[in-house]
Design a protein around this motif. Structure first.
Motif, PDB file in Angstrom:
ATOM      1  N   UNK A  87      46.942  46.302 -19.452  1.00 27.67           N
ATOM      2  CA  UNK A  87      46.319  47.577 -19.840  1.00 27.67           C
ATOM      3  C   UNK A  87      45.611  48.273 -18.685  1.00 27.67           C
ATOM      4  N   UNK A  88      45.336  47.529 -17.613  1.00 26.76           N
ATOM      5  CA  UNK A  88      44.726  48.169 -16.444  1.00 26.76           C
ATOM      6  C   UNK A  88      45.758  48.718 -15.461  1.00 26.76           C
ATOM      7  N   UNK A  89      46.873  47.996 -15.295  1.00 29.66           N
ATOM      8  CA  UNK A  89      47.814  48.345 -14.237  1.00 29.66           C
ATOM      9  C   UNK A  89      49.270  48.417 -14.688  1.00 29.66           C
ATOM     10  N   UNK A  90      49.547  48.105 -15.946  1.00 27.53           N
ATOM     11  CA  UNK A  90      50.928  48.069 -16.409  1.00 27.53           C
ATOM     12  C   UNK A  90      51.469  49.449 -16.720  1.00 27.53           C
ATOM     13  N   UNK A  91      52.690  49.502 -17.206  1.00 28.63           N
ATOM     14  CA  UNK A  91      53.321  50.792 -17.528  1.00 28.63           C
ATOM     15  C   UNK A  91      52.698  51.422 -18.757  1.00 28.63           C
ATOM     16  N   UNK A  92      52.770  52.753 -18.860  1.00 30.66           N
ATOM     17  CA  UNK A  92      52.276  53.443 -20.052  1.00 30.66           C
ATOM     18  C   UNK A  92      53.188  53.153 -21.249  1.00 30.66           C
ATOM     19  N   UNK A  93      52.714  53.296 -22.469  1.00 26.71           N
ATOM     20  CA  UNK A  93      51.425  53.896 -22.823  1.00 26.71           C
ATOM     21  C   UNK A  93      50.245  52.934 -22.766  1.00 26.71           C
ATOM     22  N   UNK A  94      50.495  51.606 -22.680  1.00 25.34           N
ATOM     23  CA  UNK A  94      49.366  50.684 -22.612  1.00 25.34           C
ATOM     24  C   UNK A  94      48.620  50.845 -21.291  1.00 25.34           C
ATOM     25  N   UNK A 102      47.280  58.081 -26.884  1.00 29.37           N
ATOM     26  CA  UNK A 102      48.423  57.170 -26.883  1.00 29.37           C
ATOM     27  C   UNK A 102      48.036  55.806 -26.316  1.00 29.37           C
ATOM     28  N   UNK A 103      47.200  55.824 -25.283  1.00 26.46           N
ATOM     29  CA  UNK A 103      46.764  54.563 -24.686  1.00 26.46           C
ATOM     30  C   UNK A 103      45.899  53.770 -25.661  1.00 26.46           C
ATOM     31  N   UNK A 104      45.018  54.464 -26.375  1.00 24.62           N
ATOM     32  CA  UNK A 104      44.145  53.773 -27.331  1.00 24.62           C
ATOM     33  C   UNK A 104      44.979  53.154 -28.445  1.00 24.62           C
ATOM     34  N   UNK A 105      45.931  53.896 -28.964  1.00 20.35           N
ATOM     35  CA  UNK A 105      46.795  53.361 -30.018  1.00 20.35           C
ATOM     36  C   UNK A 105      47.577  52.151 -29.494  1.00 20.35           C
ATOM     37  N   UNK A 106      48.147  52.282 -28.317  1.00 19.79           N
ATOM     38  CA  UNK A 106      48.916  51.173 -27.745  1.00 19.79           C
ATOM     39  C   UNK A 106      48.031  49.957 -27.495  1.00 19.79           C
ATOM     40  N   UNK A 107      46.792  50.191 -27.080  1.00 22.32           N
ATOM     41  CA  UNK A 107      45.854  49.104 -26.804  1.00 22.32           C
ATOM     42  C   UNK A 107      45.520  48.340 -28.083  1.00 22.32           C
ATOM     43  N   UNK A 108      45.200  49.050 -29.141  1.00 25.18           N
ATOM     44  CA  UNK A 108      44.874  48.390 -30.403  1.00 25.18           C
ATOM     45  C   UNK A 108      46.095  47.681 -30.981  1.00 25.18           C
ATOM     46  N   UNK A 109      47.263  48.279 -30.845  1.00 25.42           N
ATOM     47  CA  UNK A 109      48.492  47.606 -31.287  1.00 25.42           C
ATOM     48  C   UNK A 109      48.717  46.327 -30.475  1.00 25.42           C
ATOM     49  N   UNK A 110      48.439  46.390 -29.177  1.00 30.75           N
ATOM     50  CA  UNK A 110      48.630  45.217 -28.318  1.00 30.75           C
ATOM     51  C   UNK A 110      47.678  44.094 -28.708  1.00 30.75           C
ATOM     52  N   UNK A 188      52.508  46.562 -40.637  1.00 25.54           N
ATOM     53  CA  UNK A 188      51.620  47.159 -41.637  1.00 25.54           C
ATOM     54  C   UNK A 188      50.190  47.252 -41.103  1.00 25.54           C
ATOM     55  N   UNK A 189      49.777  46.242 -40.374  1.00 24.99           N
ATOM     56  CA  UNK A 189      48.440  46.267 -39.784  1.00 24.99           C
ATOM     57  C   UNK A 189      48.353  47.389 -38.747  1.00 24.99           C
ATOM     58  N   UNK A 190      49.385  47.526 -37.942  1.00 28.89           N
ATOM     59  CA  UNK A 190      49.396  48.599 -36.941  1.00 28.89           C
ATOM     60  C   UNK A 190      49.406  49.966 -37.613  1.00 28.89           C
ATOM     61  N   UNK A 191      50.102  50.091 -38.730  1.00 28.85           N
ATOM     62  CA  UNK A 191      50.102  51.353 -39.461  1.00 28.85           C
ATOM     63  C   UNK A 191      48.697  51.672 -39.967  1.00 28.85           C
ATOM     64  N   UNK A 192      47.974  50.645 -40.420  1.00 27.98           N
ATOM     65  CA  UNK A 192      46.593  50.839 -40.833  1.00 27.98           C
ATOM     66  C   UNK A 192      45.715  51.274 -39.672  1.00 27.98           C
ATOM     67  N   UNK A 193      45.953  50.690 -38.497  1.00 32.36           N
ATOM     68  CA  UNK A 193      45.224  51.102 -37.288  1.00 32.36           C
ATOM     69  C   UNK A 193      45.484  52.577 -36.994  1.00 32.36           C
ATOM     70  N   UNK A 194      46.735  52.997 -37.135  1.00 28.54           N
ATOM     71  CA  UNK A 194      47.065  54.408 -36.901  1.00 28.54           C
ATOM     72  C   UNK A 194      46.302  55.314 -37.859  1.00 28.54           C
ATOM     73  N   UNK A 195      46.222  54.904 -39.140  1.00 24.58           N
ATOM     74  CA  UNK A 195      45.473  55.696 -40.115  1.00 24.58           C
ATOM     75  C   UNK A 195      44.001  55.761 -39.739  1.00 24.58           C
ATOM     76  N   UNK A 196      43.481  54.638 -39.261  1.00 24.71           N
ATOM     77  CA  UNK A 196      42.072  54.597 -38.851  1.00 24.71           C
ATOM     78  C   UNK A 196      41.816  55.565 -37.700  1.00 24.71           C
TER      79      UNK A 196
END
Length: 200
Positions: A87-94, A102-110, A188-196
């Motif tokens: 998340x510090x140096x890898x490819x986007x969106x993470x 997009x980075x925040x969503x990818x981070x929480x999904x990760x 499903x958990x990631x979908x809930x994160x997106x809603x949040x």
């Protein structure tokens, strides 16, 4: 790594230089331990069996890690270091280069994916006092990263509280409970994160 707010992201797992054979042995031991942990769980992990599978002497494992708890903690640090690098140096969106949302969503999904990959290992971090759990370098790095992204998304908001609230939704204990007891899928958990995130 300095943040825009002047803070420094604490990167865990940095180690002094080692001989090439020691590095190879350490990597082999950790890879074997990770595989055995995923297959059989933390309670079944034996240093003697790890040494046999890694084709090193059991004394090498004991000298390097001390005991089973030391091996598990080293494995936890190793996986966290790889995650931080992503998340510090890898490819986007993470990693850098994508919009903050997009980075925040990818981070929480990760973070959900991390629990999916290492549930028993990460549950160990919850068997501590609140001060140890939320004051360690792993959590501090994730929290500071989340705060930095939220600062871009919600200037003027209490981004420190929002960061705590978002990270609470993807703690290992909650994700494991949702997966094993509520029978939710990771998607499903990631979908809930997106809603949040839409509530921000």
């Amino acid at each position: 790594m300095a943040s825009r707010s002047g803070g420094v992201l604490p990167v865990v797992g940095q180690r002094p230089a080692e001989r090439a054979d020691a590095v190879r042995n350490r990597r082999k031991i950790l890879e074997v331990a990770a595989r055995m942990l995923a297959e059989d769980g933390a309670e079944a992990l034996s240093l003697a069996e790890v040494a046999h599978a890694a084709e090193v002497g059991v004394g090498t494992v004991y000298r390097r890690f001390g005991d089973r708890a030391g091996l598990l903690l080293s494995l936890l640090d190793d996986t966290e270091l790889r995650f931080q690098e992503a998340f510090l140096h890898g490819p986007p969106p993470l990693g850098p280069g994508a919009p903050p949302a997009d980075r925040l969503r990818a981070f929480l999904h990760a973070l959900v994916d991390r629990v999916e990959a290492h549930p028993d290992l990460l549950l160990m971090t919850e068997n501590t006092t609140p001060g140890q759990r939320y004051g360690n370098g792993h959590h501090s790095a994730r929290r500071l990263h989340t705060v930095m992204l939220l600062t871009s998304l919600r200037p003027g908001a209490d981004v420190h509280y929002l960061a705590d609230a978002l990270l609470a939704a993807v703690t290992p204990g909650l994700v494991v409970f949702q997966r094993r007891h509520q029978h939710r899928t990771a998607d499903e958990i990631k979908s809930g994160v997106n809603d949040l995130l839409t509530l921000l």
